[in-house]
Design a protein around this motif. Sequence first.
Motif, PDB file in Angstrom:
ATOM      1  N   HIS A 131      60.995  44.137  23.398  1.00  0.00           N
ATOM      2  CA  HIS A 131      60.950  45.046  22.255  1.00  0.00           C
ATOM      3  C   HIS A 131      59.514  45.153  21.735  1.00  0.00           C
ATOM      4  CE1 HIS A 131      65.320  45.329  21.954  1.00  0.00           C
ATOM      5  NE2 HIS A 131      65.377  44.019  22.123  1.00  0.00           N
ATOM      6  N   THR A 132      58.877  46.266  22.065  1.00  0.00           N
ATOM      7  CA  THR A 132      57.495  46.499  21.630  1.00  0.00           C
ATOM      8  C   THR A 132      57.479  47.344  20.350  1.00  0.00           C
ATOM      9  OG1 THR A 132      57.347  48.498  22.977  1.00  0.00           O
ATOM     10  CG2 THR A 132      56.660  46.433  24.015  1.00  0.00           C
ATOM     11  N   ILE A 133      56.292  47.420  19.752  1.00  0.00           N
ATOM     12  CA  ILE A 133      56.132  48.300  18.598  1.00  0.00           C
ATOM     13  C   ILE A 133      56.157  49.755  19.059  1.00  0.00           C
ATOM     14  CG2 ILE A 133      54.866  46.652  17.157  1.00  0.00           C
ATOM     15  CD1 ILE A 133      52.264  48.122  18.064  1.00  0.00           C
ATOM     16  N   ASP A 134      56.363  50.656  18.111  1.00  0.00           N
ATOM     17  CA  ASP A 134      56.387  52.094  18.368  1.00  0.00           C
ATOM     18  C   ASP A 134      54.969  52.646  18.194  1.00  0.00           C
ATOM     19  OD1 ASP A 134      56.693  54.826  18.405  1.00  0.00           O
ATOM     20  OD2 ASP A 134      58.271  54.901  16.886  1.00  0.00           O
ATOM     21  N   ALA A 189      59.674  50.442  11.272  1.00  0.00           N
ATOM     22  CA  ALA A 189      60.262  50.816  12.565  1.00  0.00           C
ATOM     23  C   ALA A 189      60.628  49.570  13.369  1.00  0.00           C
ATOM     24  CB  ALA A 189      59.289  51.694  13.355  1.00  0.00           C
ATOM     25  N   TYR A 190      59.768  48.548  13.311  1.00  0.00           N
ATOM     26  CA  TYR A 190      60.068  47.326  14.059  1.00  0.00           C
ATOM     27  C   TYR A 190      61.222  46.565  13.408  1.00  0.00           C
ATOM     28  CZ  TYR A 190      59.155  43.834  17.612  1.00  0.00           C
ATOM     29  OH  TYR A 190      59.283  43.008  18.714  1.00  0.00           O
ATOM     30  N   LEU A 233      64.970  45.217  14.954  1.00  0.00           N
ATOM     31  CA  LEU A 233      65.681  43.963  14.681  1.00  0.00           C
ATOM     32  C   LEU A 233      67.080  44.240  14.142  1.00  0.00           C
ATOM     33  CD1 LEU A 233      63.033  41.605  13.001  1.00  0.00           C
ATOM     34  CD2 LEU A 233      63.509  41.929  15.406  1.00  0.00           C
ATOM     35  N   VAL A 234      67.179  45.190  13.227  1.00  0.00           N
ATOM     36  CA  VAL A 234      68.477  45.530  12.643  1.00  0.00           C
ATOM     37  C   VAL A 234      69.459  45.933  13.745  1.00  0.00           C
ATOM     38  CG1 VAL A 234      69.693  47.218  11.202  1.00  0.00           C
ATOM     39  CG2 VAL A 234      67.591  46.147  10.360  1.00  0.00           C
ATOM     40  N   ARG A 235      68.986  46.749  14.689  1.00  0.00           N
ATOM     41  CA  ARG A 235      69.871  47.205  15.765  1.00  0.00           C
ATOM     42  C   ARG A 235      70.305  46.043  16.670  1.00  0.00           C
ATOM     43  NH1 ARG A 235      66.419  51.714  15.474  1.00  0.00           N
ATOM     44  NH2 ARG A 235      65.063  50.968  17.152  1.00  0.00           N
ATOM     45  N   SER A 236      69.435  45.083  16.845  1.00  0.00           N
ATOM     46  CA  SER A 236      69.751  43.967  17.736  1.00  0.00           C
ATOM     47  C   SER A 236      70.560  42.873  17.044  1.00  0.00           C
ATOM     48  CB  SER A 236      68.461  43.357  18.298  1.00  0.00           C
ATOM     49  OG  SER A 236      68.757  42.261  19.122  1.00  0.00           O
ATOM     50  N   PHE A 237      70.248  42.634  15.776  1.00  0.00           N
ATOM     51  CA  PHE A 237      70.850  41.493  15.071  1.00  0.00           C
ATOM     52  C   PHE A 237      71.996  41.901  14.152  1.00  0.00           C
ATOM     53  CE2 PHE A 237      66.759  39.774  16.327  1.00  0.00           C
ATOM     54  CZ  PHE A 237      67.040  38.459  16.638  1.00  0.00           C
ATOM     55  N   ALA A 238      72.556  43.066  14.361  1.00  0.00           N
ATOM     56  CA  ALA A 238      73.663  43.598  13.552  1.00  0.00           C
ATOM     57  C   ALA A 238      73.105  44.319  12.339  1.00  0.00           C
ATOM     58  CB  ALA A 238      74.637  42.513  13.115  1.00  0.00           C
ATOM     59  N   SER A 239      73.992  45.019  11.674  1.00  0.00           N
ATOM     60  CA  SER A 239      73.534  45.897  10.600  1.00  0.00           C
ATOM     61  C   SER A 239      72.952  45.091   9.445  1.00  0.00           C
ATOM     62  CB  SER A 239      74.691  46.743  10.089  1.00  0.00           C
ATOM     63  OG  SER A 239      75.597  45.934   9.382  1.00  0.00           O
ATOM     64  N   ARG A 240      72.007  45.689   8.767  1.00  0.00           N
ATOM     65  CA  ARG A 240      71.305  45.030   7.661  1.00  0.00           C
ATOM     66  C   ARG A 240      72.298  44.622   6.567  1.00  0.00           C
ATOM     67  NH1 ARG A 240      65.740  44.727   5.462  1.00  0.00           N
ATOM     68  NH2 ARG A 240      66.104  42.893   4.242  1.00  0.00           N
ATOM     69  N   ASP A 241      73.369  45.397   6.414  1.00  0.00           N
ATOM     70  CA  ASP A 241      74.339  45.099   5.356  1.00  0.00           C
ATOM     71  C   ASP A 241      75.071  43.786   5.607  1.00  0.00           C
ATOM     72  OD1 ASP A 241      73.665  47.464   4.199  1.00  0.00           O
ATOM     73  OD2 ASP A 241      75.292  48.606   5.118  1.00  0.00           O
ATOM     74  N   SER A 242      75.299  43.475   6.884  1.00  0.00           N
ATOM     75  CA  SER A 242      76.116  42.302   7.198  1.00  0.00           C
ATOM     76  C   SER A 242      75.285  41.051   7.463  1.00  0.00           C
ATOM     77  CB  SER A 242      76.998  42.577   8.419  1.00  0.00           C
ATOM     78  OG  SER A 242      76.186  42.822   9.556  1.00  0.00           O
ATOM     79  N   VAL A 243      73.980  41.211   7.622  1.00  0.00           N
ATOM     80  CA  VAL A 243      73.124  40.072   7.934  1.00  0.00           C
ATOM     81  C   VAL A 243      71.958  40.055   6.952  1.00  0.00           C
ATOM     82  CG1 VAL A 243      71.681  39.003   9.706  1.00  0.00           C
ATOM     83  CG2 VAL A 243      73.725  40.249  10.382  1.00  0.00           C
TER      84      VAL A 243
END
Length: 261
Positions: free
Chosen positions: A111-114, A127-128, A132-142
């Motif tokens: 996972h590189t920067i944009d 953006a980075y 993380l949000v996409r990989s580690f589950a939604s921001r609301d739940s984690v």
Amino acid sequence: MGKQANLYAFTGVDTLAPALRAYVLSCQEAGIQRHGVFKVGVSGGSLPKTLAQALLAPSSSDSDTVKWDKWEIFFADERAVPLDHADSNYALLKAELLDKLPAGTAQPTVHTIDESQLGDTQELADAYEQVLVRSFASRDSVKLPIFDLLLLGCGPDGHTCSLFPGHELLRETTAWVAPIEDSPKPPPKRITLTLPVVTHAVRVAFVATGGGKKDIMKEIFELDKGLPCALVNEGTGERCSWFVDNAAVEGVSYPKRPFSL
């Protein structure tokens, strides 16, 4: 007082590297058991070269195998430069490790920067963080992402990632990834994981070698100066392990432990 960071000292990188490999592979197996992948964050500096020495060594058994296809590699910090720039942590990891994987090896996810966001470090960090949000589950739940392992270095001033001594970023509590535009070490514009993300990892491993590190190691382990590396030690306790050579801890009285998993 809780349990403290593990300090493992070796005669040199040639004996440090196999221990680091064993440690990383134990973290790999734990991550795969936990969620089917191994989520690891890496920093730059001299770390990728030592990491390559550890991980590119031939496998001695089925249990001594780097399962690259299960790896999700993130960057603990990155410079706001193109991915092929000499200052890029990605470019460094690519040159030292990724490009040296044997032909036919299943590739890790990296996972590189944009690069399209290089003009605005806040946008770059946001953006980075979304990566993380996409990989580690939604921001609301984690509340915070939980890395299986963070592999970090230690600067001569006690900085780690792009978290520098006395910098206001050390007080950031909500962002997962933050921009920095005034890094005391060039290049000035970077993004970095924040301290709560670092200390939330399942395991943190620092690699520090060479006599040039002995003064700052003494400060980190013996003086209460609030240096970033010391803050990580405090926040992680026994989840944190230091892989160092004897030269880096010469004169450091903090107890060293024989390495064992």
